[in-house]
Design a protein around this motif. Structure first.
Motif, PDB file in Angstrom:
ATOM      1  N   ASN A 142     -10.917   8.229  -7.137  1.00  0.00           N
ATOM      2  CA  ASN A 142     -10.086   9.382  -6.808  1.00  0.00           C
ATOM      3  C   ASN A 142     -10.977  10.607  -6.635  1.00  0.00           C
ATOM      4  O   ASN A 142     -11.417  11.218  -7.610  1.00  0.00           O
ATOM      5  CB  ASN A 142      -9.051   9.633  -7.911  1.00  0.00           C
ATOM      6  N   GLU A 150       0.814  -1.218   0.000  1.00  0.00           N
ATOM      7  CA  GLU A 150       0.000   0.000   0.000  1.00  0.00           C
ATOM      8  C   GLU A 150       0.848   1.269   0.000  1.00  0.00           C
ATOM      9  O   GLU A 150       0.583   2.212  -0.751  1.00  0.00           O
ATOM     10  CB  GLU A 150      -0.919  -0.028   1.224  1.00  0.00           C
ATOM     11  N   TYR A 179       0.502   4.607  -3.546  1.00  0.00           N
ATOM     12  CA  TYR A 179      -0.348   5.791  -3.472  1.00  0.00           C
ATOM     13  C   TYR A 179       0.493   7.040  -3.238  1.00  0.00           C
ATOM     14  O   TYR A 179       1.616   6.970  -2.758  1.00  0.00           O
ATOM     15  CB  TYR A 179      -1.380   5.665  -2.345  1.00  0.00           C
ATOM     16  N   GLU A 183      -4.800  -0.278  -9.518  1.00  0.00           N
ATOM     17  CA  GLU A 183      -4.262   0.741  -8.607  1.00  0.00           C
ATOM     18  C   GLU A 183      -2.738   0.763  -8.647  1.00  0.00           C
ATOM     19  O   GLU A 183      -2.117   1.831  -8.563  1.00  0.00           O
ATOM     20  CB  GLU A 183      -4.755   0.483  -7.180  1.00  0.00           C
ATOM     21  N   LYS A 218      -6.006  -6.967  -1.354  1.00  0.00           N
ATOM     22  CA  LYS A 218      -5.864  -5.520  -1.504  1.00  0.00           C
ATOM     23  C   LYS A 218      -4.420  -5.166  -1.146  1.00  0.00           C
ATOM     24  O   LYS A 218      -3.707  -5.979  -0.532  1.00  0.00           O
ATOM     25  CB  LYS A 218      -6.844  -4.782  -0.596  1.00  0.00           C
ATOM     26  N   ARG A 262      -2.692   5.213  -7.965  1.00  0.00           N
ATOM     27  CA  ARG A 262      -3.761   5.917  -7.249  1.00  0.00           C
ATOM     28  C   ARG A 262      -4.872   4.924  -6.937  1.00  0.00           C
ATOM     29  O   ARG A 262      -4.933   3.837  -7.505  1.00  0.00           O
ATOM     30  CB  ARG A 262      -4.333   7.046  -8.103  1.00  0.00           C
ATOM     31  N   ARG A 263      -5.727   5.318  -6.023  1.00  0.00           N
ATOM     32  CA  ARG A 263      -6.892   4.489  -5.738  1.00  0.00           C
ATOM     33  C   ARG A 263      -7.831   4.547  -6.939  1.00  0.00           C
ATOM     34  O   ARG A 263      -7.903   5.554  -7.643  1.00  0.00           O
ATOM     35  CB  ARG A 263      -7.608   4.968  -4.472  1.00  0.00           C
ATOM     36  N   ASN A 264      -8.573   3.481  -7.161  1.00  0.00           N
ATOM     37  CA  ASN A 264      -9.470   3.450  -8.306  1.00  0.00           C
ATOM     38  C   ASN A 264     -10.563   4.502  -8.210  1.00  0.00           C
ATOM     39  O   ASN A 264     -11.102   4.939  -9.224  1.00  0.00           O
ATOM     40  CB  ASN A 264     -10.079   2.057  -8.465  1.00  0.00           C
TER      41      ASN A 264
END
Length: 304
Positions: free
Chosen positions: A196, A70, A74, A187, A118, A192-194
């Motif tokens: 945004n 993670e 990001y 991602e 995830k 980036r997070r799906n």
């Protein structure tokens, strides 16, 4: 839940996960011990033991020095913030995770569905080799089962497959993990997070639709600035695989064995998949674990 760094009597450094005693009457603890104790794979975190004393429950794992995936994907410039991590390394990590899931689905004597794939649950060792962790929501299957029964939804909003919430989309199976994997790969390559919520244009809020439109119209993907030919192929390959994995119909998603083959194969052999039918989320519900009925708040509509 809390995770601590510890040391065994033989000097080995370990990660000790302390579970909340009141959570699920110990179901998460039982799930994790029952599932991960059956595994042995380079891309699955090694389970070393557990402690159970009264209401106190602890799980002991090999220590992963680089933490979770993670933190490397990001941010405004995750590829630079991640130091060693570039597109080639992310690509190798994606292949490693795929191999780990392939093992869980088909390589174990008793197949395991993870249900919570995830970035937070992918740990990286000192060589950035990815290892699947956190089996608290996992489900063991008999070898003859292709569709499994479940009492309710489980997973994390943003990665949960639609059929896990509503059986109207199909049966729950190993293809549900494939969906979560696909969302995660998008991602990884998008940085980036799906979802945004920071962008100005609503058309760019939901990354899978935004990037699909660019592929469909053969536009520049516009993700990482100037790229070499090899980096461009890696980017396109990861996007295509991710989009195949998040098909709304589970039967249209590839198996994890096929995913490994697609990632390691020639880019010319990959076709653009049908556009996934799920629309953009109606409100941001990021990284929120669910066990019941929030999914329709996350998805605003299903387009025919």
């Amino acid at each position: 839940m809390a995770v601590y760094k510890g040391k065994l009597l033989d000097g080995r450094l370990v990660a000790v996960k302390i579970l909340n005693a009141s959570k699920g009457n110990g179901e998460e603890f039982i799930n994790e011990v029952a599932s991960i104790s059956r595994t042995s794979h380079v891309n699955v975190v090694a389970f070393l033991g557990f402690c159970l004393e009264g209401g106190k429950r602890a799980l002991i794992y090999e220590l992963m020095p680089n933490g979770s995936l993670e933190k490397f994907i990001y941010g405004e410039n995750p590829l630079k913030n991640g130091g060693h991590l570039g597109l080639e390394k992310l690509y190798q990590i994606a292949i490693g995770i795929a191999r780990g899931l392939e093992y869980l689905h088909h390589g174990c004597k008793t197949p395991i569905l993870h249900f919570d794939i995830k970035p937070h649950n992918i740990l990286l060792d000192e060589e950035f080799c990815p290892k699947i962790s956190d089996f608290g929501l996992a489900k063991l299957c008999t070898t003859k089962e292709s569709i499994v029964s479940m009492a309710g939804a489980r997973g994390t909003i943003g990665y949960i497959a639609p059929e896990v919430f509503s059986r109207n989309f199909g049966g729950v199976s190993h293809k549900s993990d494939v969906y979560s994997y696909g969302m995660m790969v998008l991602e990884m390559v998008g940085g980036r997070r799906n979802v945004n919520v920071a962008v100005d244009h609503s058309s760019e809020i939901y990354f899978p639709h935004w990037i699909y439109k660019r592929l469909e119209q053969d536009e520049d993907l516009g993700l990482h600035g100037d790229m070499t030919t090899e980096e461009g192929e890696i980017t396109r390959k990861m996007i295509l695989v991710g989009l195949w994995c998040i098909q709304t119909d589970p039967s249209q998603r590839p198996s994890m064995s096929k995913v490994v083959e697609m990632l390691e194969g020639d880019i010319e052999g990959l076709e653009i998949p049908p556009k996934p039918y799920l629309s953009s989320p109606s409100r941001p519900l990021l990284d929120s674990s669910i066990t019941s009925t929030d999914f329709l708040d996350y998805v605003s509509a299903i387009k025919p």
